[in-house]
Write an enzyme that holds these catalytic residues in place. Structure first.
Site, PDB file in Angstrom:
ATOM      1  N   ARG A   1      31.052  -2.445   1.381  1.00  0.00           N
ATOM      2  CA  ARG A   1      30.827  -1.401   2.390  1.00  0.00           C
ATOM      3  C   ARG A   1      32.108  -1.240   3.181  1.00  0.00           C
ATOM      4  NH1 ARG A   1      24.547  -1.537   3.808  1.00  0.00           N
ATOM      5  NH2 ARG A   1      23.887  -3.043   2.269  1.00  0.00           N
TER       6      ARG A   1
ATOM      7  N   ASP B   1      12.360  -6.697   6.494  1.00  0.00           N
ATOM      8  CA  ASP B   1      12.880  -7.475   5.362  1.00  0.00           C
ATOM      9  C   ASP B   1      12.193  -8.828   5.209  1.00  0.00           C
ATOM     10  OD1 ASP B   1      14.597  -5.472   4.715  1.00  0.00           O
ATOM     11  OD2 ASP B   1      16.444  -6.508   5.278  1.00  0.00           O
TER      12      ASP B   1
END
Length: 433
Positions: free
Chosen positions: A187, A303
């Site tokens: 990223r 998550d």
């Protein structure tokens, strides 16, 4: 839909101050509950890069009064471009479907700050840093910290991520161990100043559009951030690291260069602008669907119970939907004795939905990463045909999938599940009489 104020204000412990945790603290705080948010880190911070705020999430943030601070820092996407990996050939381009609202992109840190500032501005929301949870009890409800401190409350919400401590205690087995997917992601964010010198790159950062380059075993998604002052690039590729290695690491820039050798020259230019010798790399992991998300007055969210792959841009949106469902259900109970029931209804309203979205992400990965050959050629033909109204092979861009993803109202779905459950209980009571 207005915010339902809590009939019975609860003492809520939220474990974890990521995006899901602060969203839960905000919606519960706005409804009148007393919230303590526990974070193991020594200060409040959110790292990362760009994030897509899809309409199903933006609808909720708008309802909670956060959208003005988001729109001050976001970019509203107008188009999606799909390009072939090798030469950048345009396979398909489509306007963003605004039937369900805007599709905006924002820096993860900006979204986190908007949510955290809104939540912590409330007098009934408290953040405690340096607070690492080591254990949880289910009756009565409490969490213990590594310091030995025990914090009691009415309900515990575990927003402590894919490596959740609470999940292990709640399930009491190792069935939820994270599984590497075989993919990892670089990223990077690039400043406008480095991109505007090159006409190709300036066009990229100027246009309110997301671009996907798709190729064998890899894909890239890129879009502008912070009112076109930054450019976000996520590069997904095969994971070369061992199972036990740290999930977030820094890799040599040369690895990224090698991974995308032979790709579109525009991609090569983007990678060439990275000044650091090392770049952040994330290992992409999942775990199998859990048998349950709740136990007594303790619930998992985000998550901790349904990690998402970044192929349909729904990871944070699903955590925010969890927060929305918890907020409205815990505000609908008439007595504390109904907390376990409310959490069971939360699971019923969310589990199939989140797991379906999770599976769609895994399916989309296969489509995007096809090797060169007949299947890939057939897919690319489909991309060209979708300009004329055909089905889009990229699930994220397919109108039917968008209806399912973006047209969902998590608060409404939770209330409907609550009404159905209460109705069933009343019918059973009448039947006994």
């Amino acid at each position: 839909m207005g915010l339902t104020r809590a009939k019975v204000p609860l003492d809520v412990i939220v474990v974890g101050v990521g995006l899901g945790g602060v969203a839960a603290a905000l919606t519960l705080g706005l409804r009148g509950h007393n919230v303590i948010v526990l974070e193991s880190a020594p200060k409040l911070m959110e790292v990362g890069a760009g994030i897509q705020v899809s309409p199903n999430m933006l609808t909720l943030l708008d309802r909670w009064g956060v959208s003005p601070s988001i729109h001050a820092r976001d970019v509203s996407l107008e188009r999606i471009h799909i390009r072939r990996w090798q030469n950048g050939q345009l396979l398909g381009t489509m306007p963003v479907n605004k039937t369900h609202g805007q599709q905006v992109v924002i820096h993860r840190a900006d979204l986190h700050k908007s949510l955290a500032d809104s939540a912590l501005a409330l007098p009934n929301v408290e953040l405690r840093i340096n607070s690492t949870v080591s254990g949880v009890t289910f009756s009565p409800v409490s969490v213990s910290l590594t310091t030995g401190t025990v914090i009691t409350g009415d309900v515990v919400i575990a927003a402590d991520g894919i490596k959740s401590t609470v999940r292990g205690h709640l399930l009491g087995d190792g069935s939820s161990s994270p599984i590497p997917t075989g993919d990892a992601a670089y990223r990077i964010t690039l400043p406008r100043s480095t991109m505007e010198r090159d006409p190709d790159l300036k066009r990229l950062i100027d246009e309110p559009a997301a671009t996907r380059w798709i190729g064998p075993a890899r894909h890239i998604v890129a879009y502008p951030l912070r009112k076109h002052e930054l450019f976000n690039v996520v590069l997904v590729h095969p994971d070369r690291r061992g199972v036990g290695e740290c999930w977030t690491t820094r890799s040599p820039k040369q690895s990224m260069v090698d991974d995308y050798c032979g790709w579109d020259p525009v991609v090569t230019k983007l990678i060439g602008l990275v000044s650091e010798e090392e770049v952040p790399e994330w290992k992409l992991c999942l775990h199998r669907p859990l048998k349950t998300w709740t136990r007594g007055c303790v619930a998992l969210m985000g998550d901790a119970c349904h990690p998402m792959l970044p192929y349909i841009a729904q990871g944070t949106a699903q955590a925010v939907e969890d927060a929305a469902a918890l907020g409205i259900l815990l505000s609908s109970i008439s007595t504390r004795s109904e907390i376990p029931l409310a959490l069971k209804v939360y699971e019923k309203s969310r589990k199939r939905r989140a797991e379906t979205v999770q599976q769609s992400g895994s399916d989309n990965r296969i489509t995007l990463h096809l090797p060169d050959g007949p299947q890939q050629e057939a897919r690319d033909k489909q991309f060209r045909a979708c300009r004329l109204g055909g089905t889009n092979p990229d699930r994220w861009s397919d109108p039917e999938m968008q209806q399912y993803l973006w047209g969902w109202d998590a608060e409404k779905a939770a209330l409907q599940a609550w009404d159905e459950r209460r109705g069933r209980v009343l019918r059973e009571m009448r039947h006994r009489l």
